[in-house]
Design a protein around this motif. Structure first.
Motif, PDB file in Angstrom:
ATOM      1  N   LEU A  48       0.831  -1.186   0.000  1.00  0.00           N
ATOM      2  CA  LEU A  48       0.000   0.000   0.000  1.00  0.00           C
ATOM      3  C   LEU A  48       0.870   1.243   0.000  1.00  0.00           C
ATOM      4  N   ASN A  49       0.218   2.387  -0.090  1.00  0.00           N
ATOM      5  CA  ASN A  49       0.917   3.655  -0.040  1.00  0.00           C
ATOM      6  C   ASN A  49       0.166   4.522   0.953  1.00  0.00           C
ATOM      7  N   HIS A  50       0.810   4.798   2.079  1.00  0.00           N
ATOM      8  CA  HIS A  50       0.127   5.482   3.171  1.00  0.00           C
ATOM      9  C   HIS A  50       1.123   6.385   3.892  1.00  0.00           C
ATOM     10  N   ALA A  51       0.748   7.654   4.057  1.00  0.00           N
ATOM     11  CA  ALA A  51       1.613   8.595   4.772  1.00  0.00           C
ATOM     12  C   ALA A  51       1.418   8.388   6.269  1.00  0.00           C
ATOM     13  N   ILE A  52       2.244   7.540   6.833  1.00  0.00           N
ATOM     14  CA  ILE A  52       2.180   7.200   8.251  1.00  0.00           C
ATOM     15  C   ILE A  52       3.602   7.190   8.785  1.00  0.00           C
ATOM     16  N   GLU A  53       3.773   7.507  10.035  1.00  0.00           N
ATOM     17  CA  GLU A  53       5.101   7.550  10.647  1.00  0.00           C
ATOM     18  C   GLU A  53       5.545   6.131  11.002  1.00  0.00           C
ATOM     19  N   LEU A  54       6.468   5.589  10.208  1.00  0.00           N
ATOM     20  CA  LEU A  54       7.050   4.259  10.446  1.00  0.00           C
ATOM     21  C   LEU A  54       8.548   4.333  10.189  1.00  0.00           C
ATOM     22  N   ASN A  55       9.284   3.424  10.823  1.00  0.00           N
ATOM     23  CA  ASN A  55      10.704   3.274  10.507  1.00  0.00           C
ATOM     24  C   ASN A  55      10.841   2.675   9.112  1.00  0.00           C
ATOM     25  N   GLU A  56      12.045   2.782   8.547  1.00  0.00           N
ATOM     26  CA  GLU A  56      12.277   2.166   7.232  1.00  0.00           C
ATOM     27  C   GLU A  56      12.078   0.661   7.279  1.00  0.00           C
ATOM     28  N   THR A  57      12.453   0.040   8.395  1.00  0.00           N
ATOM     29  CA  THR A  57      12.231  -1.391   8.582  1.00  0.00           C
ATOM     30  C   THR A  57      11.682  -1.629   9.981  1.00  0.00           C
ATOM     31  N   SER A  58      10.741  -2.528  10.079  1.00  0.00           N
ATOM     32  CA  SER A  58      10.187  -2.923  11.383  1.00  0.00           C
ATOM     33  C   SER A  58       9.956  -4.422  11.366  1.00  0.00           C
ATOM     34  N   LEU A  59      10.385  -5.081  12.436  1.00  0.00           N
ATOM     35  CA  LEU A  59      10.115  -6.503  12.609  1.00  0.00           C
ATOM     36  C   LEU A  59       8.950  -6.661  13.576  1.00  0.00           C
ATOM     37  N   ILE A  60       7.987  -7.471  13.206  1.00  0.00           N
ATOM     38  CA  ILE A  60       6.828  -7.734  14.051  1.00  0.00           C
ATOM     39  C   ILE A  60       6.801  -9.221  14.349  1.00  0.00           C
ATOM     40  N   GLY A  89       4.068 -19.937  13.276  1.00  0.00           N
ATOM     41  CA  GLY A  89       5.154 -20.672  13.911  1.00  0.00           C
ATOM     42  C   GLY A  89       6.127 -19.739  14.593  1.00  0.00           C
ATOM     43  N   ASP A  90       7.026 -20.324  15.390  1.00  0.00           N
ATOM     44  CA  ASP A  90       8.025 -19.534  16.120  1.00  0.00           C
ATOM     45  C   ASP A  90       9.068 -18.909  15.202  1.00  0.00           C
ATOM     46  N   GLU A  91       9.327 -19.528  14.072  1.00  0.00           N
ATOM     47  CA  GLU A  91      10.351 -19.029  13.152  1.00  0.00           C
ATOM     48  C   GLU A  91       9.766 -18.134  12.069  1.00  0.00           C
ATOM     49  N   GLU A  92       8.617 -17.529  12.335  1.00  0.00           N
ATOM     50  CA  GLU A  92       8.006 -16.607  11.387  1.00  0.00           C
ATOM     51  C   GLU A  92       7.931 -15.220  12.004  1.00  0.00           C
ATOM     52  N   ALA A  93       7.961 -14.215  11.139  1.00  0.00           N
ATOM     53  CA  ALA A  93       7.831 -12.824  11.579  1.00  0.00           C
ATOM     54  C   ALA A  93       7.296 -12.017  10.410  1.00  0.00           C
ATOM     55  N   PHE A  94       6.816 -10.829  10.709  1.00  0.00           N
ATOM     56  CA  PHE A  94       6.417  -9.889   9.669  1.00  0.00           C
ATOM     57  C   PHE A  94       7.498  -8.827   9.558  1.00  0.00           C
ATOM     58  N   LEU A  95       7.817  -8.474   8.335  1.00  0.00           N
ATOM     59  CA  LEU A  95       8.786  -7.430   8.061  1.00  0.00           C
ATOM     60  C   LEU A  95       8.061  -6.310   7.328  1.00  0.00           C
ATOM     61  N   VAL A  96       8.065  -5.122   7.927  1.00  0.00           N
ATOM     62  CA  VAL A  96       7.419  -3.956   7.334  1.00  0.00           C
ATOM     63  C   VAL A  96       8.512  -3.068   6.755  1.00  0.00           C
ATOM     64  N   LEU A  97       8.404  -2.796   5.458  1.00  0.00           N
ATOM     65  CA  LEU A  97       9.390  -1.967   4.767  1.00  0.00           C
ATOM     66  C   LEU A  97       8.731  -0.670   4.320  1.00  0.00           C
ATOM     67  N   LYS A  98       9.367   0.432   4.661  1.00  0.00           N
ATOM     68  CA  LYS A  98       8.907   1.755   4.218  1.00  0.00           C
ATOM     69  C   LYS A  98      10.131   2.640   3.955  1.00  0.00           C
ATOM     70  N   GLN A 138       1.488   9.911  -4.772  1.00  0.00           N
ATOM     71  CA  GLN A 138       1.783   9.221  -3.519  1.00  0.00           C
ATOM     72  C   GLN A 138       3.241   8.789  -3.498  1.00  0.00           C
ATOM     73  N   SER A 139       3.911   9.060  -2.384  1.00  0.00           N
ATOM     74  CA  SER A 139       5.339   8.741  -2.306  1.00  0.00           C
ATOM     75  C   SER A 139       5.715   8.041  -1.003  1.00  0.00           C
ATOM     76  N   ASP A 140       4.800   7.269  -0.442  1.00  0.00           N
ATOM     77  CA  ASP A 140       5.054   6.552   0.814  1.00  0.00           C
ATOM     78  C   ASP A 140       4.721   5.067   0.686  1.00  0.00           C
ATOM     79  N   PRO A 141       5.448   4.323  -0.160  1.00  0.00           N
ATOM     80  CA  PRO A 141       5.117   2.903  -0.320  1.00  0.00           C
ATOM     81  C   PRO A 141       5.448   2.105   0.949  1.00  0.00           C
ATOM     82  N   ILE A 142       4.564   1.179   1.256  1.00  0.00           N
ATOM     83  CA  ILE A 142       4.758   0.271   2.389  1.00  0.00           C
ATOM     84  C   ILE A 142       4.549  -1.149   1.872  1.00  0.00           C
ATOM     85  N   VAL A 143       5.469  -2.038   2.220  1.00  0.00           N
ATOM     86  CA  VAL A 143       5.339  -3.442   1.859  1.00  0.00           C
ATOM     87  C   VAL A 143       5.453  -4.253   3.145  1.00  0.00           C
ATOM     88  N   ILE A 144       4.493  -5.156   3.345  1.00  0.00           N
ATOM     89  CA  ILE A 144       4.516  -6.040   4.509  1.00  0.00           C
ATOM     90  C   ILE A 144       4.793  -7.453   4.006  1.00  0.00           C
TER      91      ILE A 144
END
Length: 160
Positions: A48-60, A89-98, A138-144
């Motif tokens: 998506l493309n959303h103007a929200i305050e996020l770090n360039e990378t976030s691990l969830i 599973g325990d070896e899974e995570a979400f990676l948020v890229l912005k 729009q200039s705020d791409p986010i990929v999860i």
């Protein structure tokens, strides 16, 4: 063919082989010979493309964290929100890229690969044109991404 011509051809192939195989390094500067590196599988969960305050990378690493993120990303213009993914599973995570766009002002990003080196995840991506984002300015791409590993740190590598 005379012996001199055959010798020249063999010599040419030998030189070509030596120079083409020597000093083989990846374009992004990571040694391919490093035994501690491995590819990390991933699935793109949302783009998506959303103007929200996020770090360039976030691990969830938890379902509660992804629920909070999706609450922030919820667009009140629509009656339905996007389905919230779950960790299985325990070896899974979400990676948020912005990442901040550097080359294409109203572009998007394309993840090329993920490499794990020790506890660091190297994310190789490139900026790509997106007509929809260009049209809407729009200039705020986010990929999860859902990744099948649990790194400690994440580093971005932008390619051309």
């Amino acid at each position: 063919m005379n012996i001199l011509m055959k010798g020249f051809i063999y010599f040419f192939f030998l030189i070509y082989f030596v120079f083409s195989c020597s000093n083989s390094k990846n374009m992004n500067g990571i040694d391919q010979d490093n035994k501690n590196q491995k590819n990390v599988e991933f699935i793109e969960v949302r783009r998506l493309n959303h103007a929200i305050e996020l770090n360039e990378t976030s691990l969830i690493n938890s379902t509660n964290e992804i629920k909070l993120l999706y609450q922030q990303l919820n667009d009140s213009r629509y009656s339905k929100s996007a389905p919230i993914p779950v960790l299985e599973g325990d070896e899974e995570a979400f990676l948020v890229l912005k990442p901040k766009l550097k080359r294409i002002k109203y572009g998007d990003i394309e993840v090329e690969r993920l490499m794990l080196e020790g506890s660091t995840l190297w994310v190789t991506y490139k900026e790509v044109e997106n007509p929809e984002y260009f049209e809407k300015k729009q200039s705020d791409p986010i990929v999860i991404l859902k990744i099948f590993n649990s790194p400690k740190t994440v580093r971005l590598i932008q390619t051309q």
